[in-house]
Design an enzyme around this catalytic site. Sequence first.
Site, PDB file in Angstrom:
ATOM      1  N   SER A  66       0.824  -1.219   0.000  1.00 56.82           N
ATOM      2  CA  SER A  66       0.000   0.000   0.000  1.00 56.82           C
ATOM      3  C   SER A  66       0.853   1.262   0.000  1.00 56.82           C
ATOM      4  CB  SER A  66      -0.907   0.030   1.230  1.00 56.82           C
ATOM      5  OG  SER A  66      -1.696  -1.118   1.270  1.00 56.82           O
TER       6      SER A  66
ATOM      7  N   GLU B 257      -0.163  -4.363  14.909  1.00 52.36           N
ATOM      8  CA  GLU B 257       0.302  -2.986  15.128  1.00 52.36           C
ATOM      9  C   GLU B 257       0.869  -2.797  16.532  1.00 52.36           C
ATOM     10  OE1 GLU B 257      -2.706  -3.829  13.954  1.00 52.36           O
ATOM     11  OE2 GLU B 257      -2.461  -3.325  11.838  1.00 52.36           O
TER      12      GLU B 257
END
Lengths: 317, 280
Positions: A41, A62
């Site tokens: 991305s 994360e």
Amino acid sequence: MSMTELKLEEKEMRQVYSETILELAKKDPNVIALDADLMSSISLNKISPQISDQVINCGIMEANMMGVAAGFSLTNKIPFVHTFAQFATRRAFDQLFVSLAYAKLNVKILGSDAGVTAEHNGGTHMAFEDLGLVRLIPNATVYEASDSTMLRKLLIQNYKEYGVHYIRTTRKKAVKIYDENETFPKGKGKLLRDGTDVCIVASGIMVAEALQAARELEKKSIDAMVIDMYSIKPVDAELLTYAAEKTGLIITAENHNVIGGLGSAVAETLSEIKPVPIKRVGVREKFGQVGKVEYLKEFYGLTANHIANIALENLGK
Amino acid sequence: MNDLELFRDQIRLWTLKQLHHLGFGHYGGSLSIVETLAVLYGKEMNVTTENFKEVDRDHFILSKGHAGPALYATLALKGFFPMDMLLTLNQNGTKLPSHPDRNLTPGVEMTTGSLGQGFSVAVGMATSLKLSGSTHYTYTIVGDGELNEGQCWEAAQFAAHHRLNRLVVLVDENKKQLDGWTKDIIETFDLADKFRSFGFWSTRVDGADMEAIHQAIIEGKEQKEKPICIILDTTKGQGIPYLEEKEANHHIRPSDEEKDIIRQAIEELEKKVSEKEAGR
């Protein structure tokens, strides 16, 4: 800043991110790029084969990625962390807060897909809160990049400066604002257009809207000042004071909740040193949703037209 | 093992003294890791006041940060700061907060206390050292209650994927968390099995037996493919019978009667320590 036509840049922001990481990583073996399964991305996949020991795809973790970054910092490495803005902040906030900021470690975070630029990922992925969250962290530096020249320079500056740095950006093409010689010191804003009647303080994609609004206002004989407040924390109090003294009316414009971000930073600063009326253009009490950027900008009132109308209303015109 | 037994008793004594002086704190989970800290700092790790600033050495992160007092006792005994500083635990302006802070306390490597995070940081350090070609080990002590945190299992997946064979995760299975028994709150099941299924080399040992802990570490290091996980079968309040038996022993604010019992335990340990010191 000349008032030539506002045009999209040739390079996407993500391309500039990955090229800058490549440049820094080749120069310094201590540079490590971490990502959470969003390498393609942000175009990191295109450069990672050239610096394979310096790029780690942490997977969809994360919280762990923030801790891993802390571990790298403790061993004198310089971690650059990327994920979408809401994962870097909303999802892993305590990890960012405790393991990195409170521990006084060194990390450079890129939160991509700022606000409405998350487009078809919709409400779950649309961060209107990230600037506010990171601003709350003591000594964290918070930027919003408005074009690729700025993004590149901010990344290089962050590389050189120890501490927690957060840059918010879009992934796609930005409107070109700056030429390559421009510099972007921490704690400063850019006076893009001087003026006497009203000052529009904007960041990110709203800078181009602010410039467009100034042109519309010019047609109605209103002389608008425009500031790109890319350094959201610390904010440029000196420039804001100048704007408040000269125009007596401030409009902030952000692709973010009006609570916590640029509008808050400007209002908090000026209310203490030079109180003037401040009108905040931004998202109010709403979540994100799917849609194209242009549709979303209209929906949330993030347009040049809306900014110009607010100026006209408040100038009694 | 005589010196190591003395070191263990000193750590236990000074852990108790800090908490007794303060009048409250995390007695249970501090005492359960005393033997493990003695093995790590007394035998296994090459962490000293001299090499502390170097990167290429062994590293330790106390992920279960609420056991800070046990780490502080260990670090003071290792010479990182004066022993009398231990009695400033949690006092206003102290350098010894209940949860470790790397910016305050000499010898503390990482700020921990928000559970699950130290595990990830240890994993990051071990990855960094591996990439740099270091042969040193990163150790972390994680609580069994702490393993409730999903972040621990993120860290475990990451460690196994990156074949972090120089990461040693020591799980303090003292079987209780703040609100009571882990089996009543979130049952752990077989933790050694869990870590094995995540890709670790894993074993379970008596966490009060320093020789067993040490042997397990040595055995884990013999294989070179996987991160190492040692499940420490411990008792919350370990080594102090009254505290071991006390039901709610995570955070204790002892009554006057209990303070007398703890004072007696301190006196007994002091006697034991001075006898051992005299016999060296």
